[in-house]
Motif scaffolding. Structure first.
Motif, mmCIF file in Angstrom:
data_model
loop_
_atom_site.group_PDB
_atom_site.id
_atom_site.type_symbol
_atom_site.label_atom_id
_atom_site.label_comp_id
_atom_site.label_asym_id
_atom_site.label_seq_id
_atom_site.Cartn_x
_atom_site.Cartn_y
_atom_site.Cartn_z
ATOM 1 N N ILE A 45 0.840 -1.200 0.000
ATOM 2 C CA ILE A 45 0.000 0.000 0.000
ATOM 3 C C ILE A 45 0.872 1.245 0.000
ATOM 4 C CG2 ILE A 45 -1.584 1.378 1.418
ATOM 5 C CD1 ILE A 45 -3.048 -0.803 -0.003
ATOM 6 N N SER A 46 1.931 1.237 0.816
ATOM 7 C CA SER A 46 2.816 2.404 0.886
ATOM 8 C C SER A 46 3.553 2.627 -0.426
ATOM 9 C CB SER A 46 3.829 2.231 2.026
ATOM 10 O OG SER A 46 4.787 1.244 1.715
ATOM 11 N N GLN A 47 3.681 1.587 -1.253
ATOM 12 C CA GLN A 47 4.339 1.691 -2.554
ATOM 13 C C GLN A 47 3.367 2.083 -3.662
ATOM 14 O OE1 GLN A 47 6.004 -2.242 -2.866
ATOM 15 N NE2 GLN A 47 7.898 -1.698 -1.784
ATOM 16 N N GLY A 48 2.111 2.294 -3.300
ATOM 17 C CA GLY A 48 1.126 2.691 -4.290
ATOM 18 C C GLY A 48 0.554 1.552 -5.096
ATOM 19 N N ARG A 49 0.641 0.340 -4.580
ATOM 20 C CA ARG A 49 0.149 -0.831 -5.321
ATOM 21 C C ARG A 49 -1.228 -1.259 -4.797
ATOM 22 N NH1 ARG A 49 5.446 -4.372 -4.527
ATOM 23 N NH2 ARG A 49 4.516 -5.848 -5.992
ATOM 24 N N SER A 50 -2.077 -0.259 -4.618
ATOM 25 C CA SER A 50 -3.407 -0.510 -4.066
ATOM 26 C C SER A 50 -4.253 -1.386 -4.976
ATOM 27 C CB SER A 50 -4.136 0.815 -3.809
ATOM 28 O OG SER A 50 -3.418 1.625 -2.917
ATOM 29 N N GLY A 51 -4.115 -1.185 -6.294
ATOM 30 C CA GLY A 51 -4.912 -1.960 -7.236
ATOM 31 C C GLY A 51 -4.643 -3.450 -7.124
ATOM 32 N N THR A 52 -3.376 -3.806 -6.937
ATOM 33 C CA THR A 52 -3.020 -5.220 -6.792
ATOM 34 C C THR A 52 -3.649 -5.808 -5.538
ATOM 35 O OG1 THR A 52 -0.912 -4.906 -7.937
ATOM 36 C CG2 THR A 52 -1.106 -6.849 -6.519
ATOM 37 N N SER A 73 -7.311 -0.071 0.275
ATOM 38 C CA SER A 73 -6.840 -0.170 -1.107
ATOM 39 C C SER A 73 -7.726 0.621 -2.051
ATOM 40 C CB SER A 73 -6.781 -1.638 -1.539
ATOM 41 O OG SER A 73 -8.080 -2.194 -1.673
ATOM 42 N N ARG A 74 -9.008 0.740 -1.737
ATOM 43 C CA ARG A 74 -9.926 1.451 -2.621
ATOM 44 C C ARG A 74 -9.828 2.963 -2.479
ATOM 45 N NH1 ARG A 74 -15.370 -2.330 -1.986
ATOM 46 N NH2 ARG A 74 -14.539 -4.131 -3.114
ATOM 47 N N MET A 75 -9.184 3.434 -1.432
ATOM 48 C CA MET A 75 -9.051 4.868 -1.241
ATOM 49 C C MET A 75 -8.285 5.515 -2.389
ATOM 50 S SD MET A 75 -10.592 6.185 1.307
ATOM 51 C CE MET A 75 -9.737 7.757 1.268
ATOM 52 N N ALA A 76 -7.374 4.786 -3.007
ATOM 53 C CA ALA A 76 -6.527 5.358 -4.055
ATOM 54 C C ALA A 76 -7.312 5.688 -5.319
ATOM 55 C CB ALA A 76 -5.388 4.396 -4.372
ATOM 56 N N PHE A 77 -8.324 4.870 -5.647
ATOM 57 C CA PHE A 77 -9.026 5.082 -6.911
ATOM 58 C C PHE A 77 -10.530 5.237 -6.754
ATOM 59 C CE2 PHE A 77 -8.189 0.571 -6.205
ATOM 60 C CZ PHE A 77 -9.452 0.016 -6.289
#
Length: 201
Positions: free
Chosen positions: A100-107, A133-137
């Motif tokens: 999550i900290s690496q920006g891999r929320s979609g995975t 994880s859904r917060m990113a998109f």
């Protein structure tokens, strides 16, 4: 890895020969890759040769070897393909904070969504990380998702206190159900990825 998986001591030499003589096999560094059409043929042939339990066993053994090498995404994909839910959940929860900290929320979202619904619904950590994880998109969907599960005693218990390896993250709830800022976050990566998100939840 090929030797461990197949039990054939000469597996490396076989792959090297296939690559050298251009039998639909290419060497890439220390790894070998089949031509896509050849790989498709082999997978189809395996489906005719092995039973579903045998294929799942091969996938699980392969995932374990990949995990040992640190190839987490490939390992988790195989655990999911093999319906090895315990190992998939273990691997997800072990690596999700860093990913999550690496920006891999979609995975992370895709992995958790691939689990059976009853497994997701009965694990408050999976529900929490799915919302994160859904917060990113999809921040609106993430907040709605969190509220829809806020009546769950498991979710309430989780939202009131998080414990990470070596550190405790306490999140007191206000009377209106919103979270106040975390009192302590031991890891900078966790602070950067979870601080704003937890306030939204």
């Amino acid at each position: 890895m090929a030797e461990k998986l197949t039990g054939i001591p000469s597996a490396g030499k076989i792959l090297e020969r296939l690559s050298r003589e251009h039998y639909f096999t290419q060497r890439q560094g220390e790894a070998y890759q089949y031509h896509p059409l050849f790989r498709e043929f082999l997978l189809a042939h395996a489906g005719e040769t092995f039973s579903p339990p045998e294929i799942s066993s091969i996938q699980t053994r392969t995932a374990s070897l990949l995990e040992e090498r640190g190839e987490i995404e490939e390992a988790c994909g195989l655990y999911l393909d093999a319906s090895d839910w315990p190992n998939a959940v273990r691997l997800i929860l072990k690596h999700v904070p860093v990913m999550i900290s690496q920006g891999r929320s979609g995975t992370i979202n895709n992995w958790i969504e691939a689990l059976p619904r009853d497994i997701r619904e009965n694990d408050s950590w999976l529900l929490y990380w799915l919302a994160v994880s859904r917060m990113a998109f999809a921040p609106g969907e993430s907040r709605s998702f969190s509220k829809s599960h806020s009546d769950s005693s498991r979710m309430q218990k989780t939202l009131q206190g998080y414990f990470f390896p070596g550190q405790a993250l306490l999140i007191p709830l206000t009377t209106n159900g919103e979270t106040s800022p975390p009192s302590t976050i031991g890891s900078p990566s966790l602070k950067s990825c979870c601080g704003p998100i937890l306030r939204c939840l």
